[in-house]
Motif scaffolding. Structure first.
Motif, PDB file in Angstrom:
ATOM      1  N   ALA A  44       0.850  -1.194   0.000  1.00 52.21           N
ATOM      2  CA  ALA A  44       0.000   0.000   0.000  1.00 52.21           C
ATOM      3  C   ALA A  44       0.888   1.247   0.000  1.00 52.21           C
ATOM      4  CB  ALA A  44      -0.912  -0.011   1.223  1.00 52.21           C
ATOM      5  N   TRP A  45       1.949   1.203   0.806  1.00 51.83           N
ATOM      6  CA  TRP A  45       2.878   2.337   0.882  1.00 51.83           C
ATOM      7  C   TRP A  45       3.582   2.549  -0.469  1.00 51.83           C
ATOM      8  CZ3 TRP A  45       8.349   2.314   0.543  1.00 51.83           C
ATOM      9  CH2 TRP A  45       8.945   3.539   0.849  1.00 51.83           C
ATOM     10  N   ILE A  46       4.039   1.442  -1.044  1.00 51.69           N
ATOM     11  CA  ILE A  46       4.749   1.557  -2.328  1.00 51.69           C
ATOM     12  C   ILE A  46       3.795   2.126  -3.387  1.00 51.69           C
ATOM     13  CG2 ILE A  46       5.851   0.227  -4.175  1.00 51.69           C
ATOM     14  CD1 ILE A  46       6.925  -1.662  -1.965  1.00 51.69           C
ATOM     15  N   ARG A  47       2.578   1.618  -3.390  1.00 52.53           N
ATOM     16  CA  ARG A  47       1.576   2.099  -4.357  1.00 52.53           C
ATOM     17  C   ARG A  47       1.328   3.601  -4.179  1.00 52.53           C
ATOM     18  NH1 ARG A  47      -0.250   2.350  -8.730  1.00 52.53           N
ATOM     19  NH2 ARG A  47      -0.969   0.231  -9.065  1.00 52.53           N
ATOM     20  N   LYS A  48       1.209   4.021  -2.923  1.00 52.39           N
ATOM     21  CA  LYS A  48       0.934   5.442  -2.651  1.00 52.39           C
ATOM     22  C   LYS A  48       2.102   6.303  -3.163  1.00 52.39           C
ATOM     23  CE  LYS A  48       0.998   7.327   1.729  1.00 52.39           C
ATOM     24  NZ  LYS A  48       2.154   8.124   1.708  1.00 52.39           N
ATOM     25  N   GLU A  49       3.320   5.866  -2.866  1.00 44.96           N
ATOM     26  CA  GLU A  49       4.477   6.663  -3.263  1.00 44.96           C
ATOM     27  C   GLU A  49       4.657   6.670  -4.781  1.00 44.96           C
ATOM     28  OE1 GLU A  49       5.779   8.643  -1.353  1.00 44.96           O
ATOM     29  OE2 GLU A  49       5.169   7.872   0.600  1.00 44.96           O
ATOM     30  N   TRP A  50       4.341   5.547  -5.433  1.00 45.88           N
ATOM     31  CA  TRP A  50       4.502   5.479  -6.892  1.00 45.88           C
ATOM     32  C   TRP A  50       3.415   6.298  -7.586  1.00 45.88           C
ATOM     33  CZ3 TRP A  50       7.685   4.978 -10.661  1.00 45.88           C
ATOM     34  CH2 TRP A  50       7.249   4.651 -11.932  1.00 45.88           C
ATOM     35  N   GLY A  51       2.224   6.334  -7.000  1.00 45.44           N
ATOM     36  CA  GLY A  51       1.121   7.109  -7.581  1.00 45.44           C
ATOM     37  C   GLY A  51       0.541   6.431  -8.800  1.00 45.44           C
ATOM     38  N   GLU A  52       0.155   7.254  -9.774  1.00 46.66           N
ATOM     39  CA  GLU A  52      -0.458   6.725 -10.994  1.00 46.66           C
ATOM     40  C   GLU A  52       0.531   5.832 -11.734  1.00 46.66           C
ATOM     41  OE1 GLU A  52      -3.641   7.339 -12.430  1.00 46.66           O
ATOM     42  OE2 GLU A  52      -3.884   7.861 -10.314  1.00 46.66           O
ATOM     43  N   GLY A  53       0.027   4.872 -12.454  1.00 48.96           N
ATOM     44  CA  GLY A  53       0.906   4.031 -13.274  1.00 48.96           C
ATOM     45  C   GLY A  53       0.959   2.626 -12.733  1.00 48.96           C
ATOM     46  N   PRO A  54       1.122   1.652 -13.627  1.00 48.90           N
ATOM     47  CA  PRO A  54       1.055   0.250 -13.214  1.00 48.90           C
ATOM     48  C   PRO A  54       2.089  -0.169 -12.161  1.00 48.90           C
ATOM     49  CG  PRO A  54       0.988   0.464 -15.611  1.00 48.90           C
ATOM     50  CD  PRO A  54       1.310   1.810 -15.075  1.00 48.90           C
ATOM     51  N   LEU A  55       1.626  -1.050 -11.277  1.00 50.74           N
ATOM     52  CA  LEU A  55       2.490  -1.667 -10.263  1.00 50.74           C
ATOM     53  C   LEU A  55       2.509  -3.171 -10.539  1.00 50.74           C
ATOM     54  CD1 LEU A  55       4.022  -1.154  -7.560  1.00 50.74           C
ATOM     55  CD2 LEU A  55       1.910  -1.746  -6.385  1.00 50.74           C
ATOM     56  N   VAL A  56       3.698  -3.729 -10.620  1.00 55.96           N
ATOM     57  CA  VAL A  56       3.864  -5.137 -11.005  1.00 55.96           C
ATOM     58  C   VAL A  56       4.710  -5.826  -9.939  1.00 55.96           C
ATOM     59  CG1 VAL A  56       4.900  -6.635 -12.783  1.00 55.96           C
ATOM     60  CG2 VAL A  56       3.760  -4.527 -13.472  1.00 55.96           C
ATOM     61  N   LEU A  57       4.382  -7.074  -9.620  1.00 55.68           N
ATOM     62  CA  LEU A  57       5.255  -7.840  -8.706  1.00 55.68           C
ATOM     63  C   LEU A  57       6.086  -8.806  -9.539  1.00 55.68           C
ATOM     64  CD1 LEU A  57       2.983  -8.710  -5.646  1.00 55.68           C
ATOM     65  CD2 LEU A  57       4.329  -6.645  -6.104  1.00 55.68           C
ATOM     66  N   LYS A  58       7.400  -8.725  -9.402  1.00 52.72           N
ATOM     67  CA  LYS A  58       8.296  -9.584 -10.196  1.00 52.72           C
ATOM     68  C   LYS A  58       8.859 -10.697  -9.307  1.00 52.72           C
ATOM     69  CE  LYS A  58      12.464  -9.516 -13.040  1.00 52.72           C
ATOM     70  NZ  LYS A  58      13.415 -10.293 -12.252  1.00 52.72           N
ATOM     71  N   GLY A  59       8.612 -11.936  -9.747  1.00 50.11           N
ATOM     72  CA  GLY A  59       9.157 -13.057  -8.983  1.00 50.11           C
ATOM     73  C   GLY A  59       8.096 -13.814  -8.223  1.00 50.11           C
ATOM     74  N   VAL A  60       6.841 -13.776  -8.715  1.00 59.84           N
ATOM     75  CA  VAL A  60       5.754 -14.526  -8.080  1.00 59.84           C
ATOM     76  C   VAL A  60       5.854 -15.979  -8.557  1.00 59.84           C
ATOM     77  CG1 VAL A  60       3.250 -14.704  -7.911  1.00 59.84           C
ATOM     78  CG2 VAL A  60       4.340 -12.454  -7.961  1.00 59.84           C
ATOM     79  N   GLN A  61       5.644 -16.930  -7.633  1.00 59.21           N
ATOM     80  CA  GLN A  61       5.959 -18.322  -7.982  1.00 59.21           C
ATOM     81  C   GLN A  61       4.885 -19.335  -7.612  1.00 59.21           C
ATOM     82  OE1 GLN A  61      10.402 -18.989  -7.232  1.00 59.21           O
ATOM     83  NE2 GLN A  61      10.107 -16.970  -6.346  1.00 59.21           N
ATOM     84  N   CYS A  62       3.683 -18.860  -7.254  1.00 57.07           N
ATOM     85  CA  CYS A  62       2.589 -19.806  -7.040  1.00 57.07           C
ATOM     86  C   CYS A  62       1.248 -19.094  -7.188  1.00 57.07           C
ATOM     87  CB  CYS A  62       2.695 -20.483  -5.675  1.00 57.07           C
ATOM     88  SG  CYS A  62       2.380 -19.380  -4.314  1.00 57.07           S
ATOM     89  N   ALA A  63       0.200 -19.895  -7.407  1.00 52.34           N
ATOM     90  CA  ALA A  63      -1.127 -19.350  -7.693  1.00 52.34           C
ATOM     91  C   ALA A  63      -1.656 -18.485  -6.542  1.00 52.34           C
ATOM     92  CB  ALA A  63      -2.098 -20.497  -7.978  1.00 52.34           C
ATOM     93  N   GLU A  64      -1.430 -18.909  -5.299  1.00 52.40           N
ATOM     94  CA  GLU A  64      -1.965 -18.142  -4.154  1.00 52.40           C
ATOM     95  C   GLU A  64      -1.473 -16.694  -4.190  1.00 52.40           C
ATOM     96  OE1 GLU A  64      -0.579 -21.140  -4.166  1.00 52.40           O
ATOM     97  OE2 GLU A  64      -0.687 -22.104  -2.217  1.00 52.40           O
ATOM     98  N   ASP A  65      -0.178 -16.517  -4.537  1.00 54.54           N
ATOM     99  CA  ASP A  65       0.388 -15.166  -4.515  1.00 54.54           C
ATOM    100  C   ASP A  65      -0.106 -14.321  -5.698  1.00 54.54           C
ATOM    101  OD1 ASP A  65       1.620 -15.485  -2.116  1.00 54.54           O
ATOM    102  OD2 ASP A  65       3.607 -15.944  -2.931  1.00 54.54           O
ATOM    103  N   VAL A  66      -0.470 -14.972  -6.787  1.00 53.27           N
ATOM    104  CA  VAL A  66      -1.039 -14.200  -7.908  1.00 53.27           C
ATOM    105  C   VAL A  66      -2.391 -13.651  -7.476  1.00 53.27           C
ATOM    106  CG1 VAL A  66      -1.840 -14.298 -10.289  1.00 53.27           C
ATOM    107  CG2 VAL A  66       0.184 -15.584  -9.613  1.00 53.27           C
ATOM    108  N   ARG A  67      -3.164 -14.479  -6.800  1.00 52.01           N
ATOM    109  CA  ARG A  67      -4.472 -14.034  -6.311  1.00 52.01           C
ATOM    110  C   ARG A  67      -4.280 -12.849  -5.341  1.00 52.01           C
ATOM    111  NH1 ARG A  67      -6.632 -18.825  -4.144  1.00 52.01           N
ATOM    112  NH2 ARG A  67      -7.392 -19.609  -6.108  1.00 52.01           N
ATOM    113  N   LEU A  68      -3.303 -12.974  -4.443  1.00 53.19           N
ATOM    114  CA  LEU A  68      -3.039 -11.877  -3.489  1.00 53.19           C
ATOM    115  C   LEU A  68      -2.606 -10.597  -4.204  1.00 53.19           C
ATOM    116  CD1 LEU A  68      -1.149 -13.560  -0.489  1.00 53.19           C
ATOM    117  CD2 LEU A  68      -3.352 -12.368  -0.427  1.00 53.19           C
ATOM    118  N   ALA A  69      -1.804 -10.759  -5.275  1.00 54.99           N
ATOM    119  CA  ALA A  69      -1.337  -9.574  -6.020  1.00 54.99           C
ATOM    120  C   ALA A  69      -2.538  -8.829  -6.588  1.00 54.99           C
ATOM    121  CB  ALA A  69      -0.389  -9.993  -7.139  1.00 54.99           C
TER     122      ALA A  69
END
Ligand code: HEM
Ligand SMILES: Cc1cc2nc3c(=O)[nH]c(=O)nc-3n(C[C@H](O)[C@H](O)[C@H](O)COP(=O)(O)O)c2cc1C
Length: 492
Positions: free
Chosen positions: A334-359
């Motif tokens: 949430a903090w990273i999103r707030k500081e980045w502001g507008e524009g896509p946020l991507v998680l690099k290095g996700v390795q299972c289905a549960e974490d994709v759902r969380l993303a």
């Protein structure tokens, strides 16, 4: 204070080690044991101008890590030449003396660049790029995963003209492929990331730029824009642009000091990077076995026995330098999103289905299914297997989140396998490092051309005229599917 060469040259031992970087003289003696790259590499530069070797690995920002009081003064500019830097390893070996790399036309597959780069790169740089974690099984898994899916071609489909353009995170891309983040491109080529992005700009391909780049964020962005402007001038002279301009994206490593992370985010934003990709597979650095071997050998050569023994265990695990943030958790997004502001946020290095759902639940626009090129967890899943897991256990995310994949791609046709299974695009790492080392930005262009041609001909050969026709039915993924994680089988 202005220092002369004779004074600086005296400080070349472990008990007093001064080095010159960008004309300034630093006493690095207290820092030797803390240097994540090992003490030996600094002692070798003791009493010398370390700038050329420093620039291969670091941007000037890293100097802020030195303890207060390290700066001794400036070196008399007339003295620079007499303090020439010591190479970090044996000079590059060429196929035959003076012959240089073979003509670029000899590179016909992405793998050919590696063979050429082996004759150009120093031993240390080759170890850096080619190395993987532990015994190398994650990397092996990545490389072999692509061959464990085969195509199911259709025939008689009129593939005379094909449509290969796409969008990545809403930005036009000439093909579903991008250059993934690689740190320290100064080890590949003296022009580092600046040279790298010039090649990308000339082909309209998107690039992900690493936090640990050797050129500054601003220099890289300026070089990329400069190249795009040159291209625009050419096209306004009557030549039609073959593709719309591409974009740069910023790969973020979170530092354990939030202020440092924040500064990285702000600089990337101000420099015009389009999206922020937070690397989440690196709470700590993986066990880079071959890099450790080099550090051990170098330390022993200098009689630094304790440093050698520690190097075998990886410096960072003993003296966390703060480069990575093991405490990072979903709450921090949430903090990273707030500081980045507008524009896509991507998680690099996700390795299972549960974490994709969380993303998705945490408002991310994309994930990269990646095990960091096999450089982090031992026996980590390859991206294709994770993609199958998503199709099986959380298919509802497809279409709501962009799924990018990377790891081991060496043939452009293979990109289609990921697209058929629901990915947006594939990231490529090492082949670009090798291409850059061998031929500079021309190598990047040629490597892209090779992968693009393989992709285009692959589409025709499996009977699809546009990426919209790249559906799961066009591949046989049974072999990988068979090995995919299944909760019912894993309940022991
Ligand atoms: C004197 C100032 C220096 C400082 C403050 C410094 C700091 C650091 C830091 C913080 C890292 C961790 C990774 C990163 O953040 O990039 C690192 C890694 C490293 N440094 Fe330095 N360094 C210095 C000089 C040098 C010089 C002169 C060389 C080469 C001759 C060098 C070679 C390396 C290498 C090879 C690594 C390991 C990179 C990796 O495996 O990821 N450093 N250094
Ligand atoms: C030399 C090298 C440096 C890398 N540096 C970074 C980095 O700084 N940040 C990051 O998120 N991933 C980094 N990666 C991982 C790549 O972004 C990518 O996930 C991986 O290289 C893809 O696999 P491939 O090299 O087999 O194509 C690095 C990979 C290599 C080979």
């Amino acid at each position: 204070m202005l220092l002369n060469a004779a004074e600086v040259a005296k400080h070349n031992t472990t008990s007093s080690c001064w080095i010159v970087v960008h004309g300034k003289v630093y006493d690095v003696t207290p820092y030797l044991e803390q240097h994540p790259g090992g003490a030996a590499i600094l002692v070798k530069q003791g009493g010398r101008d370390a700038t050329p070797e420093f620039r291969k690995v670091h941007s000037a920002d890293v100097l802020e890590n030195l303890p207060q009081g390290s700066l001794q003064g400036e070196l008399d500019p007339a003295a620079l030449a007499s303090l020439a830097s010591a190479p970090t390893s044996a000079p590059p070996s060429s196929p035959s003396p003076g012959a240089g790399p073979p003509h670029i036309a000899h590179c016909i597959t992405a793998l050919d660049f590696e063979a050429v780069a082996r004759g150009v790169l120093s031993h240390n740089s080759l170890s850096y790029v080619s190395s993987s974690a532990n015994a190398g099984l994650s990397l092996e898994g990545n490389l072999s995963s692509w061959s464990r899916i085969s195509f199911r071609p259709r025939v008689l489909r009129n593939v005379s003209s094909i449509l290969i353009r796409t969008e990545i995170l809403g930005f036009a891309s000439p093909l579903p492929l991008y250059a993934s983040a690689m740190g320290q491109l100064g080890r590949s080529h003296p022009g580092g990331e600046v040279e790298f992005v010039r090649g990308l700009a000339r082909r309209g391909v998107h690039g992900l730029i690493s936090t640990v780049s050797t050129n500054s964020t601003e220099e890289i962005a300026a070089a990329f824009r400069g190249e795009q402007e040159k291209l625009a001038e050419t096209t306004s002279n009557g030549v039609t642009a073959a593709f719309p301009p591409s974009q740069l994206h910023f790969q973020l490593y979170c530092h354990n000091d939030r202020a440092v992370t924040l500064a990285r985010i702000r600089r990337a934003k101000a420099a015009g990077f389009r999206s922020l990709w937070v690397t989440v597979d690196t709470p700590v650095l993986g066990k880079r076995t071959s890099d450790r071997r080099i550090q051990v050998t170098e330390a022993l050569e200098l009689g630094l026995e304790r440093a050698a023994e520690n190097a075998g265990f990886g410096w960072r695990s003993h003296a966390p330098a703060g480069d990575f943030q093991p405490a990072l958790s979903w709450e921090d997004l949430a903090w990273i999103r707030k500081e980045w502001g507008e524009g896509p946020l991507v998680l690099k290095g996700v390795q299972c289905a549960e974490d994709v759902r969380l993303a998705l639940q945490h408002g991310c626009q994309g994930v990269v299914l990646s095990n960091h090129g096999g450089r982090q967890a031992h026996t980590a899943p390859d991206a294709l297997t994770t993609l199958l897991e998503i199709r099986t256990y959380c298919p509802e995310v497809l279409g709501k989140l962009e799924i990018l994949v990377d790891g081991g791609l060496r043939d452009g046709s293979d990109v289609l396998k990921a697209i058929c299974l629901g990915a947006t695009a594939v990231g490529v790492g090492r082949p670009f490092f090798y291409a850059l080392a061998a031929y500079g930005s021309r190598g990047i262009e040629r490597c892209i051309d090779i992968l693009a041609e393989e992709l285009a001909s692959g589409m025709r050969l499996i009977g699809i005229a546009s990426l919209d026709e790249a559906k799961p039915e066009r591949v046989n993924a049974s072999r990988l599917f068979n090995e995919m994680w299944r909760p019912e089988r894993s309940r022991l």
